[in-house]
Design a protein around this motif. Structure first.
Motif, short mmCIF file in Angstrom:
data_model
loop_
_atom_site.label_atom_id
_atom_site.label_comp_id
_atom_site.label_asym_id
_atom_site.label_seq_id
_atom_site.Cartn_x
_atom_site.Cartn_y
_atom_site.Cartn_z
N LEU A 1 0.06 -12.39 6.87
CA LEU A 1 1.23 -12.33 8.43
C LEU A 1 2.02 -13.66 8.72
CD1 LEU A 1 -1.32 -9.49 10.51
CD2 LEU A 1 1.34 -9.10 8.41
N SER A 2 1.39 -14.35 8.96
CA SER A 2 2.16 -15.90 9.42
C SER A 2 3.17 -16.01 8.22
CB SER A 2 1.40 -16.59 8.97
OG SER A 2 1.62 -18.20 9.23
N ASP A 3 3.22 -15.81 7.12
CA ASP A 3 3.41 -16.11 5.69
C ASP A 3 5.27 -15.12 6.17
OD1 ASP A 3 2.61 -17.90 4.58
OD2 ASP A 3 1.69 -17.23 3.09
N GLU A 4 4.93 -13.92 6.69
CA GLU A 4 6.40 -12.74 6.74
C GLU A 4 7.01 -13.55 8.39
OE1 GLU A 4 7.04 -10.95 4.38
OE2 GLU A 4 5.83 -11.00 3.25
N GLY A 5 6.55 -14.53 9.20
CA GLY A 5 6.78 -14.95 10.55
C GLY A 5 6.46 -13.24 11.28
N VAL B 1 -5.08 -5.42 13.65
CA VAL B 1 -4.05 -6.36 14.07
C VAL B 1 -2.96 -5.94 14.52
CG1 VAL B 1 -3.84 -8.40 12.78
CG2 VAL B 1 -2.16 -6.69 12.52
N LEU B 2 -2.45 -5.97 15.97
CA LEU B 2 -1.37 -5.25 16.72
C LEU B 2 -0.58 -6.08 16.73
CD1 LEU B 2 -1.48 -2.54 18.57
CD2 LEU B 2 -1.10 -4.03 20.70
N ILE B 3 0.81 -5.71 16.26
CA ILE B 3 2.20 -5.82 16.17
C ILE B 3 3.43 -5.11 16.85
CG2 ILE B 3 1.33 -7.31 13.82
CD1 ILE B 3 2.99 -5.41 12.07
N ASP B 4 4.27 -5.86 16.74
CA ASP B 4 5.42 -5.44 17.30
C ASP B 4 6.53 -4.18 15.70
OD1 ASP B 4 8.30 -4.67 17.06
OD2 ASP B 4 8.76 -6.83 18.05
N GLU B 5 6.59 -3.07 16.18
CA GLU B 5 6.42 -2.40 15.63
C GLU B 5 7.74 -2.42 14.42
OE1 GLU B 5 7.44 1.23 17.85
OE2 GLU B 5 9.59 0.87 17.66
N LYS B 6 8.87 -3.77 14.69
CA LYS B 6 9.50 -3.24 14.04
C LYS B 6 9.11 -3.52 12.15
CE LYS B 6 12.05 -6.76 15.77
NZ LYS B 6 12.01 -7.23 17.50
N TYR B 7 7.88 -4.47 12.53
CA TYR B 7 7.16 -5.61 11.80
C TYR B 7 6.19 -4.51 10.70
CZ TYR B 7 10.30 -8.95 13.28
OH TYR B 7 10.95 -10.48 13.98
N MET B 8 5.81 -3.53 11.32
CA MET B 8 5.37 -2.36 10.81
C MET B 8 4.97 -2.26 9.17
SD MET B 8 3.48 0.96 10.84
CE MET B 8 4.82 1.60 10.15
N GLU B 9 5.87 -2.02 8.52
CA GLU B 9 5.84 -1.68 7.07
C GLU B 9 5.74 -2.94 6.27
OE1 GLU B 9 8.90 1.52 5.83
OE2 GLU B 9 7.81 2.78 7.74
N LEU B 10 6.95 -4.06 6.59
CA LEU B 10 7.14 -4.98 6.46
C LEU B 10 5.14 -5.50 6.34
CD1 LEU B 10 8.32 -7.67 5.59
CD2 LEU B 10 8.46 -8.33 7.23
#
Ligand code: ADP
Ligand code: ASP
Ligand code: MG
Length: 416
Positions: free
Chosen positions: A374-378, A393-402
């Motif tokens: 996840l860190s490598d993808e920023g 992990v909980l992340i910003d929805e705009k990065y979910m598919e990535l």
């Protein structure tokens, strides 16, 4: 004579041609000597359409009336399928949940099955009839129609299979099995021939909607052999091939132990996060914050409480996105007044991504590999939760598919 329960989802029942194909498949099984109970869903899009009508009138309709409406899609399906089977010369009879009856509690829109009467169904089966029972719905003690939550026909089917002591429950859907992740998000996701019950339970609870979680719980509690397979193949394909197709939920402990460390990646787009700042760090605080949320019938998922500074801390938790506004109202009303905390902020645009696998028990370094990817993808991680066989992990929805694609690759899950 062995009894098999078939469940057909919305796409599988999506048109009269598809329903005719379902009838051909069911008739083929019946001709092969099996007793068959079929549990269909509403035709695809129908449940959304009729719930949408109610919401055009009122944003937050009475759940009892919503169930009255939402349950009708399945009633159309069972009738159409009975007619399609009769057109093939089969004896078939359809029932709504209340006619069986399938008794539930009174939690409208998320009712739980309490009991299923087998008398009428067994009598029909003994007469050589194919029995078709509505998915998704039941009836409470007072005779009100209830529904089991979205995707609930899976649960109806496995519960009916358990009540009737079926040999197997076959969940026919629009994919040919359970994949390493949703094949609509990762095109080279790999189909699993078996998945352990524990992994399937985690994947379903973490958002893989291929099976509703309660259906997996029923399968586990009653050790009901359950298989996910495609309804979109040739309905007359040889039975011997069909019987071994798809994905079998396995009850054998750790069958995947020697294979991959990670079995699959699940995600849930519909999360929301709430943070209460400046909470006094003293006993009972978590209860005072989350008690009123539970009283409002809102499920809490991830929770973080930070280390306190000068006796004050921050408290963050997640809820289903559909309950976000309600949770915010409850917090504003209760917490601020009674706890004397500072600001409350929220974010309803977060998603949860999880890696799942029983192999995690015997391997170290999964979390660090996940965080490095996840860190490598920023991608920033907002919250983390773990169990013996999953890391979420909980992340910003705009990065979910990535995130899902990157993790799928990093753990080597793609099809060969
Ligand atoms: P049905 O209408 O038959 O109940 P659903 O739409 O509820 O079908 O469930 C099937 C869908 O689940 C698939 O079309 C797929 O997009 C999705 N899905 C999510 N995760 C997975 C997974 N791990 N494996 C297979 N399908 C998955
Ligand atoms: N028709 C219901 C829904 O759309 C139940 C189901 O399909 O399983 O949620
Ligand atoms: Mg479904």
């Amino acid at each position: 004579m062995a009894l098999i329960v078939h469940k057909y989802g919305g796409t599988s029942m999506g048109s009269t041609d598809r329903i005719k194909n379902v009838a051909k498949r069911v008739a083929k099984w019946h001709d092969a000597g099996y007793q068959i109970v079929v549990v269909p869903s509403a035709m695809s899009g129908e449940t959304n359409r009729i719930i949408g009508l109610a919401k055009e009138i009122m944003a937050d309709p009475d759940p009892r009336e919503l169930d009255m409406i939402a349950s009708t899609g399945e009633q159309v399906s069972v009738g159409l399928l009975a007619i399609a089977l009769q057109a093939l010369g089969k004896k078939a009879v359809s029932y709504a949940g209340w006619q069986v009856p399938i008794k539930t509690d009174s939690s409208h829109t998320k009712a739980r099955i309490a009991s299923i009467d087998d008398v009428k169904v067994n009598a029909d089966l003994a007469e050589g009839k194919i029995v078709i029972i509505t998915g998704f719905q039941g009836v409470d003690e007072l005779g009100n129609i209830t529904t089991l939550g979205r995707g609930g026909s899976d649960t109806s089917a496995v519960a009916i299979a358990a009540a009737l002591k079926a040999q197997e429950c076959l969940i026919y859907t629009d994919v040919d099995g359970v994949y390493t992740t949703d094949p609509r998000v990762v095109s080279d996701a790999r189909k699993l021939n078996t998945v352990t019950f524990e992994e399937m339970l985690e994947m379903a609870s973490l958002g893989s909607k291929v099976l509703q979680i309660r259906s997996v719980e029923f399968a586990g509690n009653y050790r009901m052999p359950t298989r996910v397979l495609s309804s979109l193949t040739d309905p007359l394909m040889p039975l011997a091939e069909e019987i071994i197709s798809g994905t079998l939920i396995s009850f054998e402990e750790d069958t995947n132990m020697e294979q991959a460390t990670i079995t699959g990646i699940a995600f849930n787009r519909d999360e929301a996060k709430l943070t209460v700042f400046g909470v006094p760090d003293k006993p009972g605080i978590a209860y005072q914050i989350l008690g009123p949320i539970a009283d409002a019938n809102i499920e809490v998922d991830m929770i973080i409480q930070n280390q306190s500074v000068e006796g004050k801390t921050d408290f963050t938790f997640t809820v289903p996105r559909g309950d976000y506004n309600k949770a915010m109202d409850v917090l504003n009303a209760s917490v601020k007044e009674h706890i004397g905390a500072g600001n409350i902020i929220g974010d309803s645009k977060v998603s949860k991504v999880s890696v799942v696998g029983v192999g995690m028990r015997s391997h170290v370094g999964i979390a660090s590999q996940m965080f490095r990817t996840l860190s490598d993808e920023g991608i920033n991680i907002q919250m983390i939760s773990t169990s013996e066989i999953k890391i979420s992990v909980l992340i910003d929805e705009k990065y979910m598919e990535l995130a899902v694609r990157a993790l799928h690759k990093a753990f080597g899950l793609e099809a060969a």
